[in-house]
Design an enzyme around this catalytic site. Structure first.
Site, PDB file in Angstrom:
ATOM      1  N   SER A 139      44.153  35.031  36.299  1.00 17.35           N
ATOM      2  CA  SER A 139      44.072  36.459  35.392  1.00 17.35           C
ATOM      3  C   SER A 139      44.894  37.609  35.656  1.00 17.35           C
ATOM      4  CB  SER A 139      42.195  36.858  35.994  1.00 17.35           C
ATOM      5  OG  SER A 139      42.686  37.456  36.699  1.00 17.35           O
ATOM      6  N   LYS A 184      42.634  42.873  39.255  1.00 21.49           N
ATOM      7  CA  LYS A 184      43.458  43.440  38.409  1.00 21.49           C
ATOM      8  C   LYS A 184      44.364  45.130  38.339  1.00 21.49           C
ATOM      9  CE  LYS A 184      40.083  41.010  36.734  1.00 21.49           C
ATOM     10  NZ  LYS A 184      40.498  40.172  35.954  1.00 21.49           N
TER      11      LYS A 184
END
Lengths: 313, 123
Positions: A139, A184
């Site tokens: 990701s 993230k």
């Protein structure tokens, strides 16, 4: 006539054994309690000190300083064991035991050293200075590859610690399952307006998307460009590269980040589960900020040496 | 051998109950000192024999006082203590303790390098 060691001599193997049990315990057995305490404390302090220094030194040297601290700590351990053995060999005859030369004292020191010196200091360094995380998913490609381990700054949210900023890579508690940690990139801070339209991301009306990138600087990464487009984006601390699928269904989204919250996105935008799905997350749930890759490997590529030491900005 | 030395030797043999040879017996008959000792010894022996025949009364609490002065018998060893006393158990426990201690030291040394969590996984 040769005689075995008397009760007032020192047995080298016992000293070695004691040294292995706890750094410095072999020295206590040999009648050198001050030296033993010095060895234990130096070994216990060298790692937190290295982590403290690493966070305040040049960013590129973080992994090197921590690695040096690990090696120094290991060297002190090995030295304490070896020195205890050699000293005991010299004390085979003619040793005057001190009040600390009792089994119960050795046991108390052993328990104290592990429970009240080594473990708390390791916990302090890991909880407040630097912690290592492993990334299993894609990701955050191309910034962080699957199988990479990175050092993260744990001072975020602490008194006198660092503040989060746009563009920083945050490790945080996953809002839908707080037993999990995610990584993230922070796109929006409290009060920011976020607008996403296709591959365009605006923060407070400013388009942070830059030019398209056609070379990710690494042959193995360039393989991603077959099905993806890469763009530069800019944060508070500089630029970074993100991937969007060429055939992706890019949604539209507009939101304002509430007070005390941040908005996060994965750099691999179509392979990431982030604030577009679970919403913003409390700043208090950000537990660390990624700083530097210290190891990179996976089953396909093996060890990716060129990735080691890469700064995560 | 002088006379006095001979008397001492014979009197010692009488006291410890050794049988006297013929020459010693003749000496006892002739020596006033040795003869007196034999006479007193026989009287004492006779008195002890009479006392035993009449029954000896043991003072109250005598047995308890004697027992109180004796060292207590070792307590029965439990199965657990018995197990701990075995050599192989001691060796095994020592090795386990050493392994745990070394593992904890190495855990401390490498704590900064080993991931505490795999992101996206359980903490």
């Amino acid at each position: 006539m040769t005689t075995g060691p008397t009760s007032h001599s020192r047995r080298p193997l016992v000293a070695l054994f004691a040294g292995l049990l706890l750094p410095g315990l072999g020295q206590v057995y040999n009648g050198e309690p001050a030296r033993g305490a010095a060895l234990l404390l130096s070994m216990a302090m060298v790692l937190p000190s290295a982590a403290w220094l690493a966070l305040r030194g040049p960013r590129a040297l973080l992994a090197f300083v921590i690695g040096a601290g690990v090696l120094a700590s290991l060297a002190i351990y090995i030295y304490s064991v070896k020195a205890a053995y050699r000293t005991a060999s010299r004390l085979r005859d003619g040793f005057s035991p001190g009040p600390w030369n009792r089994s119960v004292v050795y046991f108390v020191l052993f328990v104290f050293g592990h429970l009240f010196v080594l473990n708390p200091l390791a916990g302090y360094a890991k909880g407040n200075l630097v912690e290592t995380f492993k990334v299993p998913s894609a990701s955050m490609v191309p910034t962080i590859l699957p199988g990479e381990r990175f050092f993260a700054d744990k001072r975020v949210g602490h008194l006198g610690g660092i503040k989060v900023r746009r563009g920083a890579i945050a490790v945080f508690l996953y809002p839908n399952d707080r037993t999990m940690l995610f990584v993230k990139r922070i796109i929006g801070l409290p009060g920011d307006r976020i607008d996403i339209d296709g591959t365009q991301v605006k923060v407070n009306g400013i388009d942070i998307r830059g030019a398209e990138v056609h070379d990710l600087g690494d042959p193995s990464l360039n393989g991603w460009l077959g099905e993806h487009q890469a763009f530069r984006e800019s944060g508070d601390g500089g630029g970074y590269t993100v991937l969007w699928r060429k055939d992706g269904k890019h949604e539209q989204l507009s939101t304002v980040v509430p007070n005390g919250h941040v908005f996060v996105l994965g750099d691999n935008r179509d392979t990431s589960h982030d604030s577009r799905h679970f919403g913003t997350l409390p700043i208090a749930d950000v537990t660390a900020v990624a700083r530097q890759v210290w190891f990179s490997a996976d089953a396909h590529d093996g060890i990716r040496l060129r990735r080691i030491g890469r700064l995560l900005d | 051998m002088s006379v006095s030395t001979s008397c001492n030797t014979i009197q010692e043999r009488i006291v410890v109950g050794e049988a006297l040879d013929e020459a010693s017996q003749i000496h006892v008959m002739a020596c006033a000192s040795c003869n007196r000792l034999v006479t007193e010894w026989l009287e004492l022996d006779s008195q002890v024999a009479e006392g035993l025949d009449g029954g000896v009364t043991v003072p109250d609490g005598f047995a308890e006082r004697v027992m109180a002065h004796l060292a207590p018998l070792p307590a029965a060893v439990s199965r657990f203590e018995n197990l701990l006393g075995r050599r192989w158990v001691q060796v095994a426990l020592t090795q386990v303790g050493l392994a745990v201690a070394i593992a904890n030291v190495l855990r401390f040394v490498f704590a900064s390098l080993v991931p505490g969590a795999s992101l996206g996984g359980v903490r």
